[in-house]
Each structure stands twice: as C-alpha cells, then as structure tokens.
Motif scaffolding. Structure first.
Motif, PDB file in Angstrom:
ATOM      1  N   GLU A 135      34.021  22.801 -36.116  1.00 60.65           N
ATOM      2  CA  GLU A 135      34.950  21.667 -36.061  1.00 60.65           C
ATOM      3  C   GLU A 135      34.242  20.414 -35.545  1.00 60.65           C
ATOM      4  OE1 GLU A 135      39.033  24.266 -35.303  1.00 60.65           O
ATOM      5  OE2 GLU A 135      37.949  23.406 -33.613  1.00 60.65           O
ATOM      6  N   ILE A 175      33.435  21.193 -45.861  1.00 61.87           N
ATOM      7  CA  ILE A 175      33.357  22.421 -45.052  1.00 61.87           C
ATOM      8  C   ILE A 175      32.142  23.239 -45.477  1.00 61.87           C
ATOM      9  CG2 ILE A 175      34.484  24.654 -44.621  1.00 61.87           C
ATOM     10  CD1 ILE A 175      37.162  23.086 -44.682  1.00 61.87           C
ATOM     11  N   LEU A 213      32.390  18.899 -38.283  1.00 66.19           N
ATOM     12  CA  LEU A 213      33.300  18.303 -39.276  1.00 66.19           C
ATOM     13  C   LEU A 213      33.926  16.990 -38.805  1.00 66.19           C
ATOM     14  CD1 LEU A 213      35.143  21.515 -40.499  1.00 66.19           C
ATOM     15  CD2 LEU A 213      33.734  20.026 -41.910  1.00 66.19           C
ATOM     16  N   LEU A 214      33.871  16.710 -37.503  1.00 66.53           N
ATOM     17  CA  LEU A 214      34.585  15.546 -36.954  1.00 66.53           C
ATOM     18  C   LEU A 214      34.332  14.223 -37.693  1.00 66.53           C
ATOM     19  CD1 LEU A 214      34.624  16.000 -33.079  1.00 66.53           C
ATOM     20  CD2 LEU A 214      36.574  15.775 -34.600  1.00 66.53           C
ATOM     21  N   LYS A 240      37.769  18.209 -48.934  1.00 67.52           N
ATOM     22  CA  LYS A 240      37.705  19.099 -47.776  1.00 67.52           C
ATOM     23  C   LYS A 240      36.825  20.326 -48.012  1.00 67.52           C
ATOM     24  CE  LYS A 240      41.743  17.971 -45.123  1.00 67.52           C
ATOM     25  NZ  LYS A 240      43.077  18.314 -44.703  1.00 67.52           N
ATOM     26  N   LEU A 251      36.405  13.599 -40.811  1.00 70.89           N
ATOM     27  CA  LEU A 251      37.862  13.427 -40.753  1.00 70.89           C
ATOM     28  C   LEU A 251      38.263  12.014 -41.161  1.00 70.89           C
ATOM     29  CD1 LEU A 251      38.886  15.311 -37.477  1.00 70.89           C
ATOM     30  CD2 LEU A 251      38.969  16.115 -39.827  1.00 70.89           C
ATOM     31  N   LEU A 252      37.357  11.055 -40.939  1.00 69.93           N
ATOM     32  CA  LEU A 252      37.654   9.656 -41.280  1.00 69.93           C
ATOM     33  C   LEU A 252      37.163   9.294 -42.672  1.00 69.93           C
ATOM     34  CD1 LEU A 252      36.630   8.096 -37.853  1.00 69.93           C
ATOM     35  CD2 LEU A 252      38.927   8.632 -38.654  1.00 69.93           C
TER      36      LEU A 252
END
Lengths: 227, 42
Positions: free
Chosen positions: A103, A120, A106-107, A116, A110-111
C-alpha cells in the motif's frame, strides 16, 4: 539534453541579512545518466535537490526537464509534475505506519490516473525487483532499516519518474546495506533509463557512479571520475 | 487486492482513532465546562 539547470541561485533571508546557499549552479544531464553529489553539511546539496524536485523554489535561475519548466508552473501543475516526473528517496524512509508495504508503494498512484490493475502489478513487480516480494503484506514496523529503504525506493519508482532524486538515502544504514541500496538504485536507474542524482557523504559509494560532482559553499563542480 | 483513496482515508482515521478520540473528548469537556460556567454566570 533532458535536464538543463541554468544559473540556479537560492538565498535565505536571515536576521543578519541575506544568506546565499546556491550560487549560480549550471548542470546538464542526458537521459539515462547518473550523478553523485558530495559535499559537507550545509554546502547546499539538499537545497539543490529540493529545488530540482520542485519542493523548493530558487531565488533565480531556470530548470528544464524534458522541455518542462517547473518554475513557471502553477501550484496545481507543479504538484502534478512532482507526482508524475519526479521520484524522491529521503534519508529516512517516510513509510506510513498504518499501511502495508504494498500500500505504501501504491500511495503516489492514488493521485494519478493509471489503471488500478496495471499499477498494482507494477508495484508488485517493483517490490520483487528490490527483493521484497515476500514482504508485500508486512507493516513497515516489521521490516529492517535496509528493507524499509528498499520499499521507499520502490515507492519512488511507481510513477516511472524521469528524474529520480535521492538525498543521502544510505545515511541511516550500515556499510553493507548502504552499498546494497546504492547498487540497487543504479541497477533500477539502468533498467528504467531515468536520470538519477544521489547526494552522499561517502566517497566509496560515490565511486560507484560514473560522474561525481562536489558542492562547496553553493558552487557545484566536477569532483572525480570513477573511470 | 485494491487500494483506493477512500480506503486510505478510512485506514488512516482508524489508525489515529485513539488520538482523535482523546482530542474530541478534550474539546467536549472544555466546551461543556465553559458553557456551564457561562449559563450559571460564574
């Protein structure tokens, strides 16, 4: 040239007057080139990296990355530029304790607008390349210092940045882990064909780079060549 | 596996729940004390 830096000056205003930190820095770096910057504490290395990465604004000068001028951008465009074009590895890993390793990587996405499933898969691939394929679901508190820094390197690369900046990324690590991280940065830089600029205090680590420059009182000059 | 901005916000709020609750309780108690004092004119 992919990265062009022209006459970058930075002054801080203090109670006793103006304090020059960067004194007219020029730098040209082609795509897929790497550079190590050495220098004493307070010489302006970190300030220069922050200016290059759009985290700080210079007093004057010009920066062009792939023809883009971050100094002429609005705050919104600059945030987008930092997210898409620049990867940053700090001395401390700055992983968020509430998120797993995967996670955390992946941060930055997010923007962004990457699909997706694709992002990932890219994060898993990056974690495998930094040797953390079995640690994806672990919390940062369950990792060693070297593993946390490797996760931070993977996070810096998730958006496939053109410019990867590392500010003393091995400062908190022992000698063996420090060399591992530096070799990892160089390997990923060669694979990703981005521009890599690393600030380090270690002469031994700087010698791993094809080009080494020294910062002294805000002036950047060629230092030595490992070749 | 999925990870969205909403999930990140919820996860972060949950992680900092104790600290947030402590601040909230402090605000409630301080507000109640001040309001009570004003009501009774003391």
């Amino acid at each position: 040239m992919t990265l062009q830096v022209r006459q970058i000056r930075k002054e801080f205003i203090t109670r006793s007057g103006s304090l020059p930190v960067l004194c007219g820095i020029d730098l040209d770096l082609d795509s897929d080139k790497s550079l190590a910057i050495m220098g004493q504490s307070g010489s302006g290395k970190s300030t220069f990296l922050h200016v290059l990465g759009g985290l700080d604004k210079p007093s004057s000068g010009k920066i062009l990355l792939d023809g883009l001028d971050p100094l002429a951008m609005s705050e919104t465009d600059l945030a987008h530029y930092r997210n898409q074009k620049v990867g940053f590895v700090f001395q401390d890993h700055h992983l968020l304790p509430q998120c797993t390793v995967l996670e955390n990587v992946l941060l930055p996405s997010l923007l962004g607008a990457m699909p997706k499933n694709e992002v990932i898969q890219l994060a898993k691939d990056l974690l495998a390349r930094v040797g953390l394929e079995n640690r994806m679901d672990h919390m940062p508190s369950e990792l060693s210092g070297g593993e946390r820094q490797r996760a931070a390197v993977a996070r810096a690369l998730i958006m496939r940045p053109r410019l990867l900046l590392a500010d003393e990324p091995t400062g908190n690590l022992d000698k063996r882990n420090a060399e591992n991280i530096m070799r990892l940065l160089l390997k990923l830089h060669e694979e990703e064909k981005n521009i890599l600029i690393v600030v380090t205090h270690s002469v031994d680590l700087a010698k791993l780079f094809p080009r080494v420059m020294a910062m002294d009182d805000g002036i950047l000059a060629e230092a030595l060549s490992s070749n | 596996m999925s990870f969205s901005l909403e999930q990140f916000v919820v996860k972060t709020a949950r992680f900092h729940l104790k600290g947030n609750l402590a601040v909230l309780m402090g605000v409630v108690i301080a507000t109640a004390s001040l309001t009570g004092a004003l009501l009774v004119g003391d």
